[in-house]
Design a protein around this motif. Structure first.
Motif, PDB file in Angstrom:
ATOM      1  N   VAL A 114      22.680  -7.567  63.846  1.00 11.23           N
ATOM      2  CA  VAL A 114      22.002  -7.570  64.754  1.00 11.23           C
ATOM      3  C   VAL A 114      22.498  -8.027  66.199  1.00 11.23           C
ATOM      4  O   VAL A 114      22.978  -9.145  65.983  1.00 11.23           O
ATOM      5  CB  VAL A 114      20.441  -8.314  64.627  1.00 11.23           C
ATOM      6  N   ASN A 115      22.478  -7.381  67.174  1.00 17.83           N
ATOM      7  CA  ASN A 115      22.900  -7.960  68.645  1.00 17.83           C
ATOM      8  C   ASN A 115      22.424  -7.085  69.756  1.00 17.83           C
ATOM      9  O   ASN A 115      21.766  -6.006  69.360  1.00 17.83           O
ATOM     10  CB  ASN A 115      24.527  -8.068  68.618  1.00 17.83           C
ATOM     11  N   LEU A 116      22.874  -7.451  70.876  1.00 20.29           N
ATOM     12  CA  LEU A 116      22.667  -6.555  72.027  1.00 20.29           C
ATOM     13  C   LEU A 116      23.787  -6.054  72.567  1.00 20.29           C
ATOM     14  O   LEU A 116      24.686  -6.974  73.258  1.00 20.29           O
ATOM     15  CB  LEU A 116      21.846  -7.400  73.091  1.00 20.29           C
ATOM     16  N   GLY A 117      24.198  -4.893  72.166  1.00 19.18           N
ATOM     17  CA  GLY A 117      25.148  -4.272  72.564  1.00 19.18           C
ATOM     18  C   GLY A 117      26.763  -4.703  72.646  1.00 19.18           C
ATOM     19  O   GLY A 117      27.665  -4.487  73.218  1.00 19.18           O
ATOM     20  N   SER A 118      26.828  -5.405  71.461  1.00 18.42           N
ATOM     21  CA  SER A 118      28.208  -5.972  71.183  1.00 18.42           C
ATOM     22  C   SER A 118      29.005  -4.906  70.442  1.00 18.42           C
ATOM     23  O   SER A 118      28.559  -4.131  69.579  1.00 18.42           O
ATOM     24  CB  SER A 118      27.951  -7.204  70.321  1.00 18.42           C
ATOM     25  N   SER A 119      30.316  -5.266  70.293  1.00 20.87           N
ATOM     26  CA  SER A 119      31.394  -4.445  69.706  1.00 20.87           C
ATOM     27  C   SER A 119      31.499  -4.689  68.376  1.00 20.87           C
ATOM     28  O   SER A 119      32.115  -4.398  67.582  1.00 20.87           O
ATOM     29  CB  SER A 119      32.706  -4.657  70.379  1.00 20.87           C
ATOM     30  N   TYR A 133      20.977  -2.672  67.578  1.00 22.31           N
ATOM     31  CA  TYR A 133      21.099  -2.969  68.798  1.00 22.31           C
ATOM     32  C   TYR A 133      19.576  -3.391  69.290  1.00 22.31           C
ATOM     33  O   TYR A 133      18.702  -2.646  68.971  1.00 22.31           O
ATOM     34  CB  TYR A 133      21.707  -1.921  69.614  1.00 22.31           C
ATOM     35  N   VAL A 134      19.610  -4.720  69.948  1.00 24.35           N
ATOM     36  CA  VAL A 134      18.125  -4.811  70.685  1.00 24.35           C
ATOM     37  C   VAL A 134      18.073  -3.926  71.590  1.00 24.35           C
ATOM     38  O   VAL A 134      18.935  -3.905  72.605  1.00 24.35           O
ATOM     39  CB  VAL A 134      18.232  -6.457  70.817  1.00 24.35           C
ATOM     40  N   ASN A 135      16.942  -3.454  72.021  1.00 26.03           N
ATOM     41  CA  ASN A 135      16.723  -2.602  73.050  1.00 26.03           C
ATOM     42  C   ASN A 135      15.233  -2.866  73.672  1.00 26.03           C
ATOM     43  O   ASN A 135      14.479  -1.739  74.020  1.00 26.03           O
ATOM     44  CB  ASN A 135      16.830  -1.115  72.631  1.00 26.03           C
ATOM     45  N   TYR A 136      15.075  -3.942  73.818  1.00 24.12           N
ATOM     46  CA  TYR A 136      13.553  -4.270  74.559  1.00 24.12           C
ATOM     47  C   TYR A 136      13.638  -5.601  75.444  1.00 24.12           C
ATOM     48  O   TYR A 136      14.573  -6.376  75.288  1.00 24.12           O
ATOM     49  CB  TYR A 136      12.476  -4.172  73.681  1.00 24.12           C
ATOM     50  N   TRP A 167      17.862   0.940  66.418  1.00 19.73           N
ATOM     51  CA  TRP A 167      17.462   0.554  67.550  1.00 19.73           C
ATOM     52  C   TRP A 167      16.301  -0.295  67.318  1.00 19.73           C
ATOM     53  O   TRP A 167      15.366   0.000  66.817  1.00 19.73           O
ATOM     54  CB  TRP A 167      17.064   1.534  68.858  1.00 19.73           C
ATOM     55  N   PHE A 168      16.238  -1.750  67.554  1.00 24.06           N
ATOM     56  CA  PHE A 168      14.917  -2.636  67.853  1.00 24.06           C
ATOM     57  C   PHE A 168      14.501  -2.230  69.260  1.00 24.06           C
ATOM     58  O   PHE A 168      14.807  -2.970  70.016  1.00 24.06           O
ATOM     59  CB  PHE A 168      15.181  -4.021  67.556  1.00 24.06           C
ATOM     60  N   ASN A 169      13.392  -1.545  69.353  1.00 31.35           N
ATOM     61  CA  ASN A 169      12.942  -1.057  70.614  1.00 31.35           C
ATOM     62  C   ASN A 169      11.716  -1.965  71.205  1.00 31.35           C
ATOM     63  O   ASN A 169      11.188  -1.745  72.067  1.00 31.35           O
ATOM     64  CB  ASN A 169      12.534   0.347  70.873  1.00 31.35           C
ATOM     65  N   SER A 170      11.166  -2.767  70.081  1.00 25.71           N
ATOM     66  CA  SER A 170      10.155  -3.598  70.559  1.00 25.71           C
ATOM     67  C   SER A 170      10.283  -4.761  69.310  1.00 25.71           C
ATOM     68  O   SER A 170      10.746  -4.503  68.120  1.00 25.71           O
ATOM     69  CB  SER A 170       8.823  -3.078  70.354  1.00 25.71           C
TER      70      SER A 170
END
Length: 219
Positions: A114-119, A133-136, A167-170
């Protein structure tokens, strides 16, 4: 067993990896880690046995995660990258061969990342494992920052489709999506296609291609 014992992990647990970002890319990372940890705690209260391996960004030596690690020590085990700091700038913090062993073992012994936009998506797909990807957005002290800006960076244009990652949208949907990831076989074929777009394949022949190039220009 050696890896679990070395890092004080529970052999009966399934672990997921939370891969931290630097503070510029993700100033709200501690909240995202806390949201993920709360979802894992909720699952464990329902009979699951899940933990989080927290691998911070190798150039982030801040204390911004300390409170979250303390509050969720029942589910989070931090395993710090083994990078060498030779100066004060972020570009003077360098990887070591020991960290390659640590990172690959972390991937091998966790279910997904789990991360935000990482390679890290590509590190995991190399092991045929999925990425989230975290997306909120959450309240932030950094004016003008939001996740939408991150996912508009140029390197995301090569993503074949949104199905390359989960995607984790919330925060509310984290628990159910972790459950799905743990209980079903995950298709990483789209992520694999993305990997092949940004990295020449076969990936495990990279060293041979480098040596061949060096031989060509020196012959």
């Amino acid at each position: 067993e050696a890896f679990f014992n070395l890092h004080h992990l529970e052999l009966t647990r399934k672990y997921i990896c939370y891969s931290g970002d630097d503070i510029t890319t993700s100033p709200n990372d501690p909240q995202y880690l806390a949201d993920t940890a709360q979802a894992v705690r909720n699952l464990n209260n329902k009979g699951f046995n899940v933990g989080i391996v927290f691998r911070r960004c190798p150039v982030d030596f801040s204390n911004r995660f300390d409170d979250v690690l303390k509050d969720y020590k029942d589910v989070i085990v931090p395993i710090a990258p083994i990078w060498k700091k030779i100066g004060e700038g972020w570009n003077t913090i360098l990887p070591t061969s020991e960290d390659m062993v640590l990172q690959t073992n972390t991937i091998a012994h966790t279910e997904f990342v789990v991360n935000l936009g990482s390679s890290m998506v590509f590190d995991y797909v190399a092991y045929q494992k999925p990425c989230v990807y975290v997306n909120y957005d959450v309240p932030t002290t950094r004016p003008g920052w939001n996740v939408e800006k991150i996912y508009k960076y140029i390197h995301f244009r090569s993503m074949p489709s949104n199905n390359a990652v989960v995607w984790f949208n919330s925060a509310d949907e984290i628990e159910s999506k972790i459950t799905d990831l743990l209980e079903q076989t995950n298709d990483v074929s789209v992520a694999q296609k993305w990997f092949e777009i940004i990295n020449q394949h076969p990936a495990d022949k990279a060293s041979e291609r480098i040596w061949s190039f060096i031989n060509n220009i020196t012959s």
